[in-house]
Write a protein that holds these residues in place. Sequence first.
Motif, short mmCIF file in Angstrom:
data_model
loop_
_atom_site.label_atom_id
_atom_site.label_comp_id
_atom_site.label_asym_id
_atom_site.label_seq_id
_atom_site.Cartn_x
_atom_site.Cartn_y
_atom_site.Cartn_z
N ALA A 173 2.87 36.31 18.85
CA ALA A 173 2.95 35.19 17.90
C ALA A 173 2.63 35.68 16.49
CB ALA A 173 1.98 34.09 18.30
N ALA A 174 3.21 35.01 15.52
CA ALA A 174 2.95 35.34 14.13
C ALA A 174 1.49 35.06 13.79
CB ALA A 174 3.88 34.55 13.22
N PRO A 175 0.95 35.67 12.77
CA PRO A 175 -0.43 35.38 12.37
C PRO A 175 -0.63 33.87 12.15
CG PRO A 175 0.37 37.29 11.19
CD PRO A 175 1.56 36.73 11.94
N ILE A 176 -1.85 33.42 12.48
CA ILE A 176 -2.14 31.99 12.46
C ILE A 176 -1.85 31.37 11.09
CG2 ILE A 176 -3.94 30.24 12.72
CD1 ILE A 176 -2.98 31.45 15.32
N PHE A 177 -2.34 32.01 10.05
CA PHE A 177 -2.18 31.43 8.72
C PHE A 177 -0.73 31.45 8.27
CE2 PHE A 177 -6.73 32.50 8.72
CZ PHE A 177 -7.25 31.27 8.34
N ASP A 178 0.02 32.43 8.76
CA ASP A 178 1.46 32.43 8.45
C ASP A 178 2.15 31.25 9.13
OD1 ASP A 178 1.08 34.68 6.97
OD2 ASP A 178 1.88 36.08 8.47
N GLN A 179 1.74 30.97 10.37
CA GLN A 179 2.33 29.82 11.06
C GLN A 179 1.97 28.51 10.34
OE1 GLN A 179 2.41 29.64 15.42
NE2 GLN A 179 1.27 31.60 15.45
N PHE A 180 0.71 28.40 9.94
CA PHE A 180 0.32 27.19 9.21
C PHE A 180 1.17 27.01 7.95
CE2 PHE A 180 -4.24 27.18 11.08
CZ PHE A 180 -3.85 26.31 12.06
N SER A 210 0.85 -1.19 0.00
CA SER A 210 0.00 0.00 0.00
C SER A 210 0.88 1.24 0.00
CB SER A 210 -0.94 0.01 1.21
OG SER A 210 -0.18 -0.01 2.42
N ALA A 211 0.34 2.34 -0.44
CA ALA A 211 1.03 3.63 -0.46
C ALA A 211 0.31 4.59 0.46
CB ALA A 211 1.08 4.18 -1.88
N PHE A 212 1.07 5.55 1.02
CA PHE A 212 0.47 6.50 1.93
C PHE A 212 1.08 7.88 1.71
CE2 PHE A 212 4.17 4.83 4.12
CZ PHE A 212 4.77 5.96 4.65
N TYR A 213 0.34 8.89 2.09
CA TYR A 213 0.80 10.29 2.05
C TYR A 213 0.16 11.00 3.22
CZ TYR A 213 1.07 15.21 0.82
OH TYR A 213 1.30 16.56 0.85
N ASN A 214 0.99 11.75 3.99
CA ASN A 214 0.51 12.48 5.16
C ASN A 214 0.93 13.94 5.06
OD1 ASN A 214 -0.58 10.17 6.57
ND2 ASN A 214 1.53 9.58 7.00
N PHE A 215 0.06 14.83 5.46
CA PHE A 215 0.35 16.26 5.51
C PHE A 215 -0.11 16.79 6.85
CE2 PHE A 215 -1.37 20.55 5.28
CZ PHE A 215 -0.28 21.27 4.82
N ASN A 216 0.74 17.67 7.47
CA ASN A 216 0.33 18.27 8.74
C ASN A 216 0.98 19.63 8.90
OD1 ASN A 216 2.94 17.98 10.55
ND2 ASN A 216 2.68 15.99 9.50
N THR A 217 0.36 20.45 9.71
CA THR A 217 0.90 21.76 10.07
C THR A 217 0.31 22.15 11.41
OG1 THR A 217 1.18 24.06 9.32
CG2 THR A 217 -0.95 23.03 8.90
N ARG A 218 0.94 23.21 12.01
CA ARG A 218 0.50 23.58 13.36
C ARG A 218 0.69 25.08 13.56
NH1 ARG A 218 5.69 21.62 13.86
NH2 ARG A 218 7.11 22.91 15.11
N ALA A 219 0.10 25.57 14.65
CA ALA A 219 0.22 26.98 15.02
C ALA A 219 0.11 27.10 16.53
CB ALA A 219 -0.86 27.82 14.34
N SER A 220 0.88 28.07 17.10
CA SER A 220 0.86 28.31 18.54
C SER A 220 0.37 29.73 18.80
CB SER A 220 2.27 28.12 19.13
OG SER A 220 2.29 28.53 20.49
N TYR A 221 -0.34 29.88 19.93
CA TYR A 221 -0.85 31.19 20.29
C TYR A 221 0.06 31.87 21.32
CZ TYR A 221 -5.01 29.45 17.99
OH TYR A 221 -5.87 28.95 17.05
#
Length: 483
Positions: A338-345, A287-298
């Motif tokens: 903290a940097a803007p949320i979408f910038d952190q993402f 089987s093949a897999f692909y994962n994507f993740n990102t995060r942000a801190s306040y």
Amino acid sequence: MKINKINSLVFAMLFGFGLAGHAQSKQWTLEECVRYALENNITIKLTELDVKNAEIDKRGALGSYLPSVNGNASHSWNIGLNQNITTGLLENQTTQYSSVGASVGVDIYRGLQNQNTYRRAKLSIIASKYQLLKMQEDISLNVASAFLQILSNKEDLKVKKEQLVIDEKRYARSEEMVNAGTIPRGDLFDLKATVATDKQNIAVSENNLLISKLSLAQLLQLKEFADFDVIDDTNLEDENNIMAQSPIEIYSKAKEIRTDLKLAQTNLEIAEKNVTIARGAYQPTLSAFYNFNTRASYSDIVTGATLNTANPTSQIGYVQGTNQAVLQNNYSPVLGNAAPIFDQFNDNKGQSFGLQLSVPIFNGWSVKNNVERSKVNLEKSKIDLEQKSLDLQRDVYTAFTDARAALNTYEASAVTLEARQQAYNYAKEKYDVGLMNSFDFTQAQTLLTNAQSDVIRTKYDYMFKIKIIEFYFGIPIVPIITK
């Protein structure tokens, strides 16, 4: 004796007989009863739901070819001493974090199990439709049997009522003969008992007719059946000339069209697919897999550093030989928002992908047991198909023999009725002139009544036997439309 001649005798016997009762709003034909049952019978409706379940299983099997896609998101609060994932420092504070991600997985190879599961699902739909068709055929025969039972009970009641009319007239005539001194008064008592017996027989026949109507109404799932009735259909002719066929011809046709054999054959093919699917578990899976993740801190972030004026330096060691202290400047981090949320993402994105190979080595014989179990079920399916073929051959020959015997019995009962009618007429002539006592005349009348009942019973028995032969030959009562 020819069938038409027999019909003429039956019609002559029943001519002029009437069934008292109020007018019915509708009288059902056999075809109407069968069609209504096919559309409303609860058992058929349940079997139709099984077809829908099989179609859902097919969509599920088709879905195994497609990749699986899942998304996830989380938001958390950390309270107390914990590490700031942005600064890397241990801080005694409350922080908030958000993370989002997605994953995709797809089977590349699973021992052809997905393909075979999809093929089995298509076979299951075919099997469920055959099961539905078989149920419809069985209901049609049951309706025909119940319908003919009503007709038989109707004619039997007509005979009983006509007999009562005859006996009441004879009782009135006997009273006149007793008063005239032609016959003894004891004969009048016998006739009175005969009239009472006739009334009792009518009550039994009316009850049998009511029960047969209720049985058919319940088979049709009718909610309002107080006035339910069927049309009087005494057609006995073999319109399809089915009895001209030989048993081997009927059996050969039945092997081609009978739903029982088609269902057993389809179940055999399903069992073969189950063996193939079970064997597929021996093979490795890829089987093949692909994962994507990102995060942000306040939490605040480090934007720079400044000299600690309260403690500008700290000793970190000594110079060897001079023992001179070695100092370093102490800096304190400068925190900012903290940097803007979408910038952190955007800045914290991470991805991973790859292949996963799984090779079965030992699994507690579960795969082997599944294979062996599916092989056993396959053998059972083969035996079931063979048994269904033998049962069909036996049923066809038995049905044909029963139909021919029923015809012979009906013809013989018609001849008996004709003879009993003549004997009754002769006994009546003797009784009317006082040459026969009441007991002997009652015996002649009883024999006639029994002969009339035998004709009715054997006639409808033969009609139903014909329907069974037509059923095996592929001639339905009404055409069954498969969905």
